[in-house]
Design an enzyme around this catalytic site. Structure first.
Site, short mmCIF file in Angstrom:
data_model
loop_
_atom_site.label_atom_id
_atom_site.label_comp_id
_atom_site.label_asym_id
_atom_site.label_seq_id
_atom_site.Cartn_x
_atom_site.Cartn_y
_atom_site.Cartn_z
N ILE A 110 0.82 -1.21 0.00
CA ILE A 110 0.00 0.00 0.00
C ILE A 110 0.86 1.26 0.00
CG2 ILE A 110 -2.03 -1.04 1.01
CD1 ILE A 110 -1.04 -0.22 3.76
N GLY A 111 2.16 1.10 -0.08
CA GLY A 111 3.02 2.28 -0.14
C GLY A 111 4.27 2.14 0.71
N GLY A 148 6.43 -0.23 0.76
CA GLY A 148 7.57 -0.88 0.12
C GLY A 148 7.62 -2.38 0.37
N SER A 156 0.32 -3.02 10.97
CA SER A 156 1.78 -2.88 10.89
C SER A 156 2.48 -4.22 11.08
CB SER A 156 2.28 -1.90 11.97
OG SER A 156 1.61 -0.69 11.89
N ARG A 157 2.09 -5.20 10.28
CA ARG A 157 2.61 -6.53 10.55
C ARG A 157 3.17 -7.21 9.31
NH1 ARG A 157 -3.54 -8.66 11.71
NH2 ARG A 157 -4.26 -8.29 9.60
N THR A 165 5.97 -6.72 7.36
CA THR A 165 7.40 -7.05 7.26
C THR A 165 7.74 -8.24 8.15
OG1 THR A 165 7.89 -4.76 6.77
CG2 THR A 165 9.73 -6.12 7.49
N LYS A 188 10.20 -5.18 14.04
CA LYS A 188 8.91 -4.97 14.70
C LYS A 188 8.08 -4.05 13.79
CE LYS A 188 10.63 -3.59 18.80
NZ LYS A 188 10.71 -3.24 20.25
N GLY A 207 4.62 0.60 10.33
CA GLY A 207 3.65 1.32 9.50
C GLY A 207 2.87 2.36 10.27
N GLU A 208 2.38 1.99 11.43
CA GLU A 208 1.53 2.89 12.20
C GLU A 208 2.27 3.76 13.22
OE1 GLU A 208 -0.89 -0.57 12.59
OE2 GLU A 208 -2.71 0.62 12.29
MO1 MOS Z 1 -4.89 -0.61 9.52
S1 MOS Z 1 -5.46 1.14 10.28
O1 MOS Z 1 -3.88 -1.40 10.48
O2 MOS Z 1 -5.70 -1.34 8.34
#
Ligand code: MOS
Length: 734
Positions: free
Chosen positions: A461-462, A464, A503-504, A506, A686, A689-690
């Site tokens: 989704i962006g 990478g 955020s999982r 990687t 870890k 993303g978020e």
């Molecule tokens: Mo998201 S806000 O972990 O889809």
């Protein structure tokens, strides 16, 4: 040389920057139709009738479906209520009530405009506290209260008795839209009873499951294909209404149908982050030690909430502070406003803004430097019980303070440098995000020429993900990155993937990719040990060559081995990583902002921004850094300029356009300085993303407080709100 840990440009960078990347809305199928939705003009009403006569007479129109005939439940639309794809009971302005398909997008728009809907208006309610009052208009037979989420730690009253001081304060966060540049889009077609959907999704596996469930067809009859993504921040993380509507229109017409949302649909028919109202009471000793924290909060769910009831609506205090006594009560309430759902660190942005603003205030009242205050109170064990697998938070705080030269530039609130109408300030905040582990699966196919192909259902989704998956596969197999290709985002080709949420990607997909590559490698080394007559455990693959580890001059080209085993090398990886009992995984961050506030016009300018993150091992520092810069940029929008304004009189969104919903562009943000504290995390990486969006709003608001000595208790901190805070405090003093 391993490629993991080095700065690698995106494997699809050329397509992205040259305009050649193909997105869901670009895909063409022969004879395809274009869909549009008809949306409610009323905040709360029953649809009495829908007259489609005018619409069907528009040349090129092939189907009109209304809420009276299309009775499909959208399970993901609100897991706590029964939400229909097209509702007869509309609960917000902008809710889809009908949909059309036509041979051109213009004809579809024309037809949609000619659908006449007759409503019976119902009284509406726009504020959570109002919505809970007896006699308030009811959105649902089950009531307007969706749930109360509670958290308890220790003994709150005892904590307050132990306190030397008790402070109270209230914070508000506004409605923020995910605002990906790419609109929601789905192109659906049926081949007999087999459905294909090309979707702008963060989660091909989940979208496939959702289509099968809501259309009552077997999973094996659905393919979801993801192409390039123009962002996805939680609003694309499951099956969406446009996926299901495109499938329904295609089934009705027998032709492929592309349904692409407009920006108006994105703002009002899709979902946004929920607004919150947070009342805090906090007890503290005179040395700054926290003894008690109480939060009572309201979360405005809008008309629908696209998350499971187990998902929290405010997160923060229990995850940040070792304070032994805490009580949280969060009331989640429906109102006649646009729907809400996930957006990058969904509950943490609000919780971090409230609690980290509060801590800054407490530190200010006690005359303690905020950095020092955090070092005294930050959490040591998860929930004061479980050891972290790794914890770089103290390092994050210290590194950030050094980088921004905190000791040289911090000053007591409102007592800093002045330049004409500008006041200088500096602020900080901690934050972070749980780094959960879930199962993942991947395949690595090795070609005859020694090149390979990783097949993994990420959507990229962006962040990478395609690049990072390719890097991990290449290293684990022992071939150069240029010889690794990737197939991604296709449920027909890829094994089950969890979806790019939480955020999982990687960690979870990466572990599976590594396992698959190692499986392929074992097969190759097995063959190689026959060819060069050496025991398998003496062999390795490096840079596309099989070598003897003890005699590196004994080597053969990988292709010589793979030629001898044509088409048979398929490595499989299915992982189900578990956090050890009594342990917790968390990604930590500390952010620092330096600002200048123009006290004449209330404008906040960020002059420096430092973000320090502990996300374990960094696989690709280049994309990781840009992930942080993207998250901070997004956070600065929430801190200063973005707000979806819903009229309290009409329920209309006042600003459903990018013209007046102010997303920051490159020119609006400073250079964002990124540092990583690479902790020795047993699972490698870890989450990242978020976490970068979490501490931004309080870091900036604390800097604003440090500049002007007045606290802005609501985000975004627009010039009006900054001036209002200053006027309020001036009045109070005079
Ligand atoms: Mo998201 S806000 O972990 O889809």
């Amino acid at each position: 040389m391993p490629v993991v840990g080095t700065r690698v440009p995106r494997v699809d960078g050329y397509e992205r920057v040259s305009g050649r990347a193909v997105y869901a809305g670009d895909w063409k199928q022969r004879g395809m139709l274009y869909g549009e939705v008809v949306t409610s003009t009323r905040p709360h009403a029953l649809v009495l009738s829908v007259n489609v006569g005018g619409a069907t007479r528009v040349p090129g129109v092939e189907a009109v479906l209304t809420c009276k005939e299309l009775r499909i439940k959208w399970s993901e639309g609100d897991p706590a209520r029964s939400r229909m794809l097209l509702e007869e009971h509309v609960r917000h302005v902008g809710e889809p009530v009908a949909t059309v398909a036509a041979r051109s997008r213009y004809a579809a728009r024309e037809a949609a405009d000619r659908v006449l809907v007759e409503y019976e208006d119902l009284p509406a309610v726009y504020e959570p506290e109002e919505s809970l009052k007896p006699g308030a208009p009811q959105l649902w037979p089950e009531g307007n209260l969706r749930q109360i989420q509670r958290y308890d730690r220790g003994d709150l009253e005892k904590g307050f008795r132990e306190a030397d001081f008790v402070f109270e304060d209230t914070f508000r966060t506004s409605r923020f839209n995910n605002c990906p540049l790419e609109m929601g889009a789905s192109l659906a077609w049926w081949t007999g009873d087999y459905l294909t959907v090309v979707a702008a999704t963060q989660n091909v596996t989940g979208t496939r499951g959702g289509l099968a469930e809501d259309l009552h067809i077997p999973l094996s009859k659905v393919r979801v294909l993801g192409l390039f993504k123009g962002g996805g921040f939680g609003n694309r993380n499951a099956v969406l209404n446009h996926d299901l509507l495109a499938a329904a229109l295609s089934r009705k017409t027998g032709k492929p149908v592309l349904l692409e949302f407009t920006r108006y649909n994105e703002f009002v028919s899709s979902h946004s982050r929920w607004p919150t109202l947070q009342h805090y009471r906090v007890g503290v000793k005179s040395d700054g030690t926290l003894t008690a924290l109480h939060l009572k909060a309201y979360a405005d769910m809008g008309a629908y909430h696209r998350r499971n009831p187990e998902m929290p609506h405010i997160r923060g205090p229990p995850e940040y502070y070792r304070c032994p006594n805490m009580k949280l009560e969060v009331y989640s309430v429906y109102t006649n406003t646009p729907p809400t759902g996930s957006m990058r660190a969904p509950p943490a942005v609000a919780g971090c803004f409230g609690s980290e603003s509060l801590m800054d205030e407490v530190a200010g009242e006690l005359g303690i430097d905020p950095v020092e205050f955090h070092l005294r109170n930050y959490i040591l064990k998860a929930d004061n019980k479980d050891e972290y697998t790794s914890n770089g938070l103290p390092e994050c705080i210290k590194t950030g303070a050094d980088a921004i030269k905190w000791n040289m530039i911090w000053h007591p609130p409102g007592k800093g440098p002045v330049e004409e109408s500008m006041r200088h300030g500096v602020g900080m905040s901690i934050g972070g995000w749980a780094a959960r582990l879930v199962p993942g699966a991947a395949v690595v196919r090795v070609n005859r020429d020694g090149s390979a192909h990783v097949v993994v259902g990420v959507t990229d989704i962006g962040g990478g993900a395609k690049t990072v998956m390719s890097m991990m596969a290449a290293d684990s197999l022992g071939i150069p990155l240029r010889n690794m290709k990737i197939t991604w985002g296709d449920t027909d080709a890829c094994p089950m993937a969890v979806g790019e949420s939480g955020s999982r990607t990687t960690t979870n997909m990466g572990l599976a990719v590594r396992a698959a590559a190692e499986d392929a490698k074992r097969q190759i080394l097995d063959k190689a040990s026959q060819l060069i007559d050496a025991p398998i455990d003496m062999l390795d693959i490096r840079e596309g060559e099989v070598i003897r580890k003890d005699e590196p001059e004994v080597r053969i080209d990988l292709a010589r081995v793979t030629e001898a085993m044509p088409g048979t090398i398929i490595g499989k990886g299915a992982t189900d990583p578990k956090i050890p009992e009594g342990k917790a995984r968390f990604s930590f961050a500390a952010h620092f902002a330096e600002v200048w506030v123009d006290v004449e016009v209330g404008r906040v300018s960020i002059s420096r921004y430092v973000a320090v993150h502990d996300s374990g091992r960094i696989i690709n520092p280049l994309t990781a850094e840009s992930q942080v810069q993207g998250g901070v940029t997004m956070g600065l929008g929430l801190a200063l300029s973005e707000e979806l304004v819903v009229s309290k009189e009409t329920g209309y969104v006042d600003n459903p356009t990018l013209w007046n919903y102010k997303v920051p562009g490159q020119l609006d943000v400073p250079k964002i300085e990124v540092h990583f504290i690479e902790t020795d995390e047993p699972f490698g990486p870890k989450s990242l993303g978020e976490p970068p969006i979490v501490p931004v709003c309080p870091a900036v608001s604390n800097a604003v407080f440090n500049a002007i000595g007045s606290r802005v208790r609501e985000i975004p901190m627009t010039p009006e709100r900054v001036l209002a805070a200053m006027n309020r405090d001036q009045k109070a003093r005079s």
